[in-house]
Design a protein around this motif. Structure first.
Motif, PDB file in Angstrom:
ATOM      1  N   VAL A  76      52.383  -2.399  -1.032  1.00  0.00           N
ATOM      2  CA  VAL A  76      52.216  -3.811  -0.853  1.00  0.00           C
ATOM      3  C   VAL A  76      51.560  -4.462   0.311  1.00  0.00           C
ATOM      4  O   VAL A  76      51.621  -4.003   1.336  1.00  0.00           O
ATOM      5  N   TRP A  77      50.680  -5.331  -0.242  1.00  0.00           N
ATOM      6  CA  TRP A  77      49.799  -6.034   0.770  1.00  0.00           C
ATOM      7  C   TRP A  77      50.336  -7.397   0.601  1.00  0.00           C
ATOM      8  O   TRP A  77      50.424  -8.070  -0.497  1.00  0.00           O
ATOM      9  N   SER A  78      50.677  -8.034   1.721  1.00  0.00           N
ATOM     10  CA  SER A  78      50.996  -9.533   1.729  1.00  0.00           C
ATOM     11  C   SER A  78      50.248 -10.290   2.913  1.00  0.00           C
ATOM     12  O   SER A  78      50.600  -9.769   4.166  1.00  0.00           O
ATOM     13  N   ILE A  79      49.632 -11.233   2.687  1.00  0.00           N
ATOM     14  CA  ILE A  79      48.837 -11.890   3.617  1.00  0.00           C
ATOM     15  C   ILE A  79      49.272 -13.470   3.215  1.00  0.00           C
ATOM     16  O   ILE A  79      49.171 -14.019   2.197  1.00  0.00           O
ATOM     17  N   ALA A  80      49.761 -13.984   4.448  1.00  0.00           N
ATOM     18  CA  ALA A  80      49.887 -15.519   4.449  1.00  0.00           C
ATOM     19  C   ALA A  80      49.219 -16.266   5.500  1.00  0.00           C
ATOM     20  O   ALA A  80      49.578 -15.801   6.676  1.00  0.00           O
ATOM     21  N   LEU A 196      40.396 -10.107   3.320  1.00  0.00           N
ATOM     22  CA  LEU A 196      41.038 -11.121   2.464  1.00  0.00           C
ATOM     23  C   LEU A 196      41.982 -11.963   3.404  1.00  0.00           C
ATOM     24  O   LEU A 196      42.229 -13.080   3.183  1.00  0.00           O
ATOM     25  N   ALA A 197      42.525 -11.475   4.539  1.00  0.00           N
ATOM     26  CA  ALA A 197      43.031 -12.074   5.547  1.00  0.00           C
ATOM     27  C   ALA A 197      42.154 -13.212   6.085  1.00  0.00           C
ATOM     28  O   ALA A 197      42.493 -14.473   6.330  1.00  0.00           O
ATOM     29  N   GLN A 198      40.980 -12.870   6.447  1.00  0.00           N
ATOM     30  CA  GLN A 198      40.134 -13.950   6.713  1.00  0.00           C
ATOM     31  C   GLN A 198      39.852 -15.047   5.713  1.00  0.00           C
ATOM     32  O   GLN A 198      39.601 -16.332   6.121  1.00  0.00           O
ATOM     33  N   ALA A 269      44.872  -8.874 -12.418  1.00  0.00           N
ATOM     34  CA  ALA A 269      45.275  -7.383 -12.605  1.00  0.00           C
ATOM     35  C   ALA A 269      44.177  -6.599 -11.847  1.00  0.00           C
ATOM     36  O   ALA A 269      44.362  -5.167 -12.281  1.00  0.00           O
ATOM     37  N   THR A 270      43.657  -6.922 -10.927  1.00  0.00           N
ATOM     38  CA  THR A 270      42.750  -6.247 -10.089  1.00  0.00           C
ATOM     39  C   THR A 270      42.865  -6.369  -8.593  1.00  0.00           C
ATOM     40  O   THR A 270      43.398  -7.744  -8.271  1.00  0.00           O
ATOM     41  N   VAL A 271      42.543  -5.558  -7.865  1.00  0.00           N
ATOM     42  CA  VAL A 271      42.387  -6.100  -6.346  1.00  0.00           C
ATOM     43  C   VAL A 271      41.280  -6.894  -6.211  1.00  0.00           C
ATOM     44  O   VAL A 271      40.161  -6.863  -6.402  1.00  0.00           O
ATOM     45  N   PRO A 272      41.653  -8.162  -5.603  1.00  0.00           N
ATOM     46  CA  PRO A 272      40.471  -9.086  -5.479  1.00  0.00           C
ATOM     47  C   PRO A 272      39.418  -8.488  -4.139  1.00  0.00           C
ATOM     48  O   PRO A 272      39.867  -8.059  -3.357  1.00  0.00           O
ATOM     49  N   ALA A 273      38.062  -8.779  -4.458  1.00  0.00           N
ATOM     50  CA  ALA A 273      37.251  -8.215  -3.526  1.00  0.00           C
ATOM     51  C   ALA A 273      36.921  -9.638  -2.501  1.00  0.00           C
ATOM     52  O   ALA A 273      37.110 -10.638  -2.901  1.00  0.00           O
ATOM     53  N   ALA A 274      36.907  -9.408  -1.299  1.00  0.00           N
ATOM     54  CA  ALA A 274      37.093 -10.363  -0.257  1.00  0.00           C
ATOM     55  C   ALA A 274      35.387 -10.813  -0.081  1.00  0.00           C
ATOM     56  O   ALA A 274      34.794 -10.493   0.871  1.00  0.00           O
ATOM     57  N   ASP A 275      34.681 -11.177  -1.390  1.00  0.00           N
ATOM     58  CA  ASP A 275      33.290 -11.728  -1.182  1.00  0.00           C
ATOM     59  C   ASP A 275      33.262 -13.105  -1.521  1.00  0.00           C
ATOM     60  O   ASP A 275      34.201 -13.704  -1.272  1.00  0.00           O
ATOM     61  N   GLU A 276      31.800 -13.529  -1.451  1.00  0.00           N
ATOM     62  CA  GLU A 276      31.728 -15.074  -1.324  1.00  0.00           C
ATOM     63  C   GLU A 276      32.310 -15.627  -2.732  1.00  0.00           C
ATOM     64  O   GLU A 276      32.884 -16.764  -2.649  1.00  0.00           O
ATOM     65  N   ALA A 277      32.368 -14.979  -3.850  1.00  0.00           N
ATOM     66  CA  ALA A 277      32.822 -15.626  -4.774  1.00  0.00           C
ATOM     67  C   ALA A 277      34.271 -15.648  -4.840  1.00  0.00           C
ATOM     68  O   ALA A 277      34.786 -16.851  -5.096  1.00  0.00           O
ATOM     69  N   PHE A 278      35.065 -15.006  -3.950  1.00  0.00           N
ATOM     70  CA  PHE A 278      36.406 -14.819  -4.046  1.00  0.00           C
ATOM     71  C   PHE A 278      36.842 -16.174  -3.181  1.00  0.00           C
ATOM     72  O   PHE A 278      37.690 -16.788  -3.240  1.00  0.00           O
ATOM     73  N   GLU A 279      36.116 -15.937  -1.853  1.00  0.00           N
ATOM     74  CA  GLU A 279      36.090 -17.154  -0.933  1.00  0.00           C
ATOM     75  C   GLU A 279      36.087 -18.285  -1.660  1.00  0.00           C
ATOM     76  O   GLU A 279      36.855 -19.588  -1.469  1.00  0.00           O
ATOM     77  N   ARG A 280      34.893 -18.556  -2.421  1.00  0.00           N
ATOM     78  CA  ARG A 280      34.741 -19.839  -3.157  1.00  0.00           C
ATOM     79  C   ARG A 280      35.932 -20.451  -3.998  1.00  0.00           C
ATOM     80  O   ARG A 280      36.330 -21.361  -3.930  1.00  0.00           O
TER      81      ARG A 280
END
Lengths: 600, 604
Positions: A76-80, A196-198, A269-280
């Motif tokens: 479990v990963w949990s970021i808030a 992801l935290a960032q 249903a996937t682990v999000p990648a902490a890339d620019e698209a995700f940040e956007r």
């Protein structure tokens, strides 16, 4: 301590391969070693279940006839993040197991009683596979579950002796086809926790652009799990999943004091990648939630109740179906109590097979193959999920069935779903509402809406864009929005985005409305549909008997739910009632929010 | 907004907080002549070698977050004054507590938990009214959350200024609402109460603000984890190696706490500490269904305080053997008569029956029994007993004391407090809530985040001015058995938990749960282990029966739960001889042991 490895012949089937990982590459297959480790644990558990089945006896209690053991290991990963600060950033390994013994016979066992879940015993297996340890824990759990079942059976016998039972319903249906499919856990996915935290922190900084908003958080949650099921009938199967949730929630106080909240989530249903698209994407989600929340707080309140037609936009229609259908189309009979079956808990459609429940131009399909998000290879009890035509041109033709027989349908159709918390219950997979006629364009729908409203004496009508996401947000933040219940009626979530549309077509966002509980009969009054269905990814609990069970909150939104999709076009439906929410609200804060100091 | 997620509701063993009030998983007493001695050194201190260690705290620079807290505090306090809240806000405090934790568990060589956590919780205290009467006043006989004191809100782990400011704003706003609501209820209740002749005590005392930041040792949790994992595996294998053991657990816990407090009187303080602990637990069942357990804990201020692997293995082996012996032991019968409370059980005894009754707030609440409220200056114990509570002591000899701290949760310096001198009651444990003539805090205001501060124990130390060597204490016991013509006396070697009732609506009683109890015979027969005994009584009667004390002092360290949550404490006591105690039968589960034998090849 010696731990003897057991050689087991297994049929290795590549179930449960997760989807792509964060890099976009297909997820790695479980290793041979991982499969063997799982197989050894399965063998140990199987041996213990068999020993229990043959050896657990009490003088006056029926013998056990079926046992199921399940265990799950998860990461479990949990970021808030809130206003640019990271409030929570954790990574944990968690594991839990359950054992459930049933005594008696399939025709009558200890199950089906109000509170029957108490016969399931939970324990913690080892963090890593360990057959000997698991077997020992299964030994103790099985012993405890047997005792609970024996007690429950005695109580049930006492109850049944007082009741007139016309047609006894068996307590357990036929077993699934023999299955011994083990893949083992895949390697853990790569999670860019820091990235992801960032991203969450940066997104939460955007709250600064909305000083009107009081509170808010950005959440990223990921659960990767591998669960195994073993039964005393010889079935053994496993599955691995990766589920992620990216959510933004916020609340504020409207000028009249009403506290309003809002939230949106991306269900992955996937682990999000902490890339620019995700940040956007995360930033856009944040901005959207904040913009919609502020609009809601500034919106006027409705000033009178309304019982004319409602236009459910596709999102709201899908949410509505997600609330109503899984609980009311379940084939699991209501539990037994001292007064007989608890009929208040009987799903509304359970006694309506073969009858008209929707208009003749509407069908309702549940198709596990339609979308991998809601689909699954086998259900929690080892049955392959069947494509169901729940409603065929208005007529109810099927129900969501587990292995627990109902009064009419006696066999499973593979709709027993399992949450990471090891809750088991009926649930849809991919629900699709098909309209065969009366499909209207958007413009025509609005026109028909207003026309029907006029026939009911209203020179305006309402368009429901979305319902409040109770799974994400939990209970509403004010007492005046407390859920109402009505005999035989299903409480509904609050409207999230409700628009009043006047006869000129002008739309105004409004707040302060509640949907009165409805009977399932309301679905017979679908008057028209749109032409562009939308598919919504949702996470829904099992065992849900109504919306109150949906109010989990963001921290339980992954652990106590399963993945489903609901596809629906817009719907015009008669028979709903919008009520004016009444209640006193809190005064505005005495203190000045840090973002409002200049204005204060 | 929400707590941390959980995949599932874990069937995790309770963290070591057995018992309704206190978990006294302590270190073992010194070996006794009968039964066989224990093979590992226990944290005992000879009375003649009372080496007290009060470390001089290392000063530290104020952390950056202190400035953020102070700025927000001043801003909000000024705002309350500007809007003229009714009733007025006259005091505020922010306490930020960071807790870093490592938690590792194993059973039978198998790793079950391997968790680290890091969180910061903010407590916001808002007082409205005046020091004479404010929202901290007890309502309906209880002091609890929801009155504007203690919030326990999770906040940013770093010092992001806006994030902290927003959380502080939200919590302060919520707390002032709670404070105003509580105060209204308190005022109304006060007007309805019959008044005593004495003026009612104030709710908040005066003190000089403190400005001190103390360094807290860093935590190398990676190194600790790397060492702990093989240790818990190895020790848990030894612990489980018996058919009598149904379940067992070895837990390694390392906690670092740092606290920063700012208040509107100008206090700016920061301190904290590190706690390390190993817990060994075994559980079994007698043939008649009674649940049996044995436990041992080892505590320290640093990991280096914890015993080596050989000691832990020995402890595990002994616990296992004790469990096996308990399975065969006869059941206790109800009994009154003489008893020797050895080491830890004596410490538990004093913690429960006197320690909690000396907590200041209990003397003020009418619904409390106030057993000792009017006894200041009067003899409540034999002349040879002194009782102190001294949180400034970090170690006695080599033995760490968990109740050590520098500043309490109100920013007041911890003080040594002489509670009982030559058997006479002198004062109480005090927070900033005055008690009778005691208007000044003695630095015992404590809480777990999320709770209001109340007076709590720290290091409770019982000393005897007249001491007997242990074998003489046993001789006295035998003599007392003979004098009272009892068939036997009791030697209570070990106790793990207990609770005390201080609410006036019930009996002012205590219950201590001993886990190793022996019948001692005057005719020279060997001591006989018994099971299923609870030690019960009422405090004043119990105090009067203390006849003698031993010459070695055993330390227990544990977590104590009360109105302000769970806090680490210690109690230090010699063995004591009681002329009369009462034993009642403990709760006796009647479920049969497992119906099937253990699985083949699943044992050690």
């Amino acid at each position: 301590m010696s731990r003897r490895a057991r050689a087991v012949a297994v049929a290795v089937v590549a179930f449960g391969l997760g989807p792509a990982d964060a890099s976009g590459r297909p997820a790695e297959a479980p290793s041979e070693r991982a499969r063997d480790a799982t197989a050894r644990e399965v063998a140990a558990a199987s041996d213990e279940l068999a020993r229990g089945l043959s050896g657990l006896r009490l003088p006056s209690a029926p013998a056990p006839y079926f046992t199921v053991a399940r265990w799950i290991r998860a990461q479990v990963w949990s970021i808030a993040a809130s206003y640019g600060g990271l409030v929570r950033d954790l990574h944990e390994r968690q594991q839990v197991a359950t054992v459930r013994v049933r005594v008696g016979a399939p025709e009558r066992d200890d199950a089906g009683m109000l509170g029957a879940d108490d016969t399931t015993v939970r324990f913690d297996p080892a963090l890593e596979t360990d057959p000997a340890y698991l077997r020992r824990r299964v030994w103790l759990a099985q012993d405890a579950s047997f005792r609970h079942a024996a007690r429950a059976y005695a109580r049930k016998e006492g109850m049944l002796a007082r009741l007139q039972v016309d047609v006894p319903i068996p307590d357990l249906g036929p077993p699934p086809p023999s299955r011994n499919d083990l893949s083992g856990p895949p390697p853990p996915p790569q999670v860019d926790r820091e990235g992801l935290a960032q991203a969450a922190r940066a997104a939460s900084e955007r709250f600064a652009a909305r000083p009107e908003v009081d509170n808010g958080e950005v959440h990223v949650a990921i659960i990767t799990d591998h669960f195994v099921t073993v039964t005393s009938e010889g079935a053994a199967f496993d599955r691995a999943r990766t589920r992620a949730l990216v959510a933004v929630v916020a609340d504020m106080q409207a000028p009249d004091g009403m506290r309003v909240d809002h939230g949106r989530a991306l269900h992955l249903a996937t682990v999000p990648a902490a890339d620019e698209a995700f940040e956007r994407t995360l930033n856009e989600l944040t901005d959207r939630v904040l913009q919609e929340l502020v609009a809601l707080a500034e919106a006027p309140r409705i000033d009178e109740a309304y019982d004319g037609p409602l236009l459910f936009e596709p999102e709201a229609a899908a949410q509505l179906l997600g609330v109503l259908v899984p609980s009311q189309a379940s084939g699991t009979p209501p539990p037994l109590s001292e007064s007989g079956r608890v009929l208040e808990l009987e799903p509304a459609w359970q006694q309506r097979l073969g009858k008209i429940v929707m208009p003749p131009f509407v069908s309702l399909i549940d198709d596990p193959a339609a979308d991998p998000f809601g689909g699954y290879p086998i259900d929690a009890e080892g049955f392959a999920p069947e494509r169901l035509r729940l409603v065929d041109r208005g007529r109810l033709t099927s129900l969501l069935m587990t292995r627990t027989p109902g009064p009419v349908l006696r066999r499973s159709n593979g709709h027993a779903r399992l949450t990471p918390a090891l809750d088991v219950g009926t649930q849809i997979s991919n629900l699709v509402l098909q309209a065969h006629a009366r499909r209207r364009s958007r413009r025509a729908l609005e026109g028909e809406l207003l026309r029907r409203a006029r026939e009911d004496g209203y020179d305006y009508a309402y368009v429901l864009e979305s319902l409040r996401d109770d799974v994400l947000l939990g209970p509403p933040p004010r007492d005046s929005a407390g859920m109402m219940a009505g005999t035989g009626k299903v409480p509904l979530p609050l409207p999230a985005r409700l628009w009043r549309i006047d006869r000129n077509g002008r739309r105004t966002l409004v707040r302060g409305a509640m949907l009165a509980p409805v009977a399932m009969r309301v679905l017979r009054r679908i008057r028209a549909t749109g032409t562009r269905p939308v598919t919504l990814h949702l996470r829904l609990p099992v065992h849900a008997r109504g919306p109150a069970d949906h109010q989990l909150g963001v921290d339980a939104a992954l652990s106590h739910t399963v993945d489903v999709t609901v596809t629906s076009p817009a719907l015009i439906i008669d028979g709903f009632e919008l009520l004016v929410e009444r209640g006193e609200h809190e005064r505005p804060p005495l203190l000045i929010h840090p973002l409002r100091q200049d204005a204060g | 907004m929400n707590g941390a997620p959980h995949v599932m509701a874990p069937c995790r063993w309770a963290r070591p907080v057995l018992g309704a009030c206190v978990s006294l998983l302590a270190c073992h007493p010194r070996p006794a002549p009968d039964p066989p001695p224990r093979p590992w050194p226990e944290p005992a201190v000879a009375a003649d070698h009372w080496a007290v260690h009060r470390p001089e705290p290392t000063p530290a620079a104020p952390p950056a977050v202190a400035s953020i807290l102070a700025a927000e505090l001043d801003r909000h306090f000024e705002r309350f004054a500007a809007v003229q809240t009714d009733p007025p806000v006259y005091y505020m405090a922010y306490e930020l507590v960071r807790t870093q934790q490592l938690w590792i568990e194993a059973e039978d060589g198998v790793l079950l938990t391997d968790d680290t956590s890091d969180e910061r919780l903010l407590d916001v205290d808002v007082r409205v009214g005046s020091p004479a009467l404010d929202n901290s006043h007890a309502i309906g006989g209880t002091v609890g959350t929801g009155q504007g004191l203690g919030s326990g809100a999770p906040v940013a782990l770093g010092d992001a200024q806006l994030s902290l400011a927003q959380a502080i704003w939200a919590e302060t706003e919520a707390q002032v609402r709670n404070a105003v609501t509580a105060y209204a209820e308190i005022r109304a209740e006060q007007e309805l109460r019959a008044t005593d002749d004495d003026p009612p005590p104030a709710d908040f005392s005066v003190r000089h603000p403190a400005k001190r930041f103390v360094e807290v040792p860093p935590l190398d949790d990676e190194a600790a984890r790397a060492a702990a994992i093989p240790m818990v595996r190895a020790v848990s294998t030894v612990l489980a190696d018996s058919p009598a053991v149904l379940e067992s657990r070895v837990t390694f816990e390392l906690v670092r706490t740092t606290r920063v407090l700012v208040d509107t009187e100008g206090s700016r303080t920061g301190d904290g500490g590190v706690r390390a602990r190993i817990i060994l637990e075994v559980h079994g069942q007698a043939d008649d269904g009674m649940a049996l357990s044995r436990a041992a804990t080892f505590e320290g201020h640093v990991v280096a305080d914890l015993p080596p692997l050989t000691t832990l293995r020995s402890a595990a082996k002994t616990l296992r053997e004790e469990l096996e012996a308990l399975r065969k032991a006869p059941l206790a019968e109800p009994y009154t008569g003489p008893a020797l409370l050895d080491g830890r059980s004596a410490a538990v005894f004093f913690h429960e029956i006197v320690g909690h009754r000396l907590e200041g707030h209990r003397q003020k609440i009418d619904e409390e029994g106030q057993t000792l409220a009017d006894k200041v200056g009067k003899r409540i114990f034999p002349w040879f007993l002194d009782i102190q509570d001294d949180p400034t002591i970090a170690r006695l000899g080599d033995v760490p004391l968990w109740g050590h701290y520098v500043l309490d949760d109100e920013g007041v310096y911890a003080e040594p407090v002489s509670l009982v001198e030559r058997g006479r009651l002198r004062t109480f444990l005090l927070s900033r809530s005055p008690v009778g003539p005691f208007v000044k805090s003695n630095g015992h205001g404590r809480r777990e985040p999320g709770h209001p501060v109340v007076a709590r124990q720290g290091n409770l130390i019982v000393r005897a001015r007249r001491r007997l060597p242990h074998h003489e204490l046993r001789d006295e016991l035998v003599a007392e058995i003979r004098r009272q013509k009892k068939p036997y006396g009791l030697w209570i070697r070990e106790a793990e938990s207990g609770y005390t009732l201080t609410d006036r609506s019930g009996p002012q009683a205590f219950k201590v749960n001993p886990t190793l109890v022996y019948r001692v015979f005057a005719d020279g027969r060997p001591d006989e282990l018994i099971r299923g005994a609870d030690l019960v009584g009422t405090p004043l009667a119990a105090f009067e029966t203390i006849r003698a004390a031993g010459d070695r002092f055993v330390v227990f360290n544990g977590m104590c739960g009360a109105e302000s949550g769970w806090v680490p404490v210690s109690a230090v006591s010699p063995a004591i001889l009681l002329e009369t105690i009462e034993i009642e039968r403990a709760a006796h589960e009647r479920d049969r042991p497992p119906l099937l034998p253990p699985p083949p090849e699943a044992g050690p």
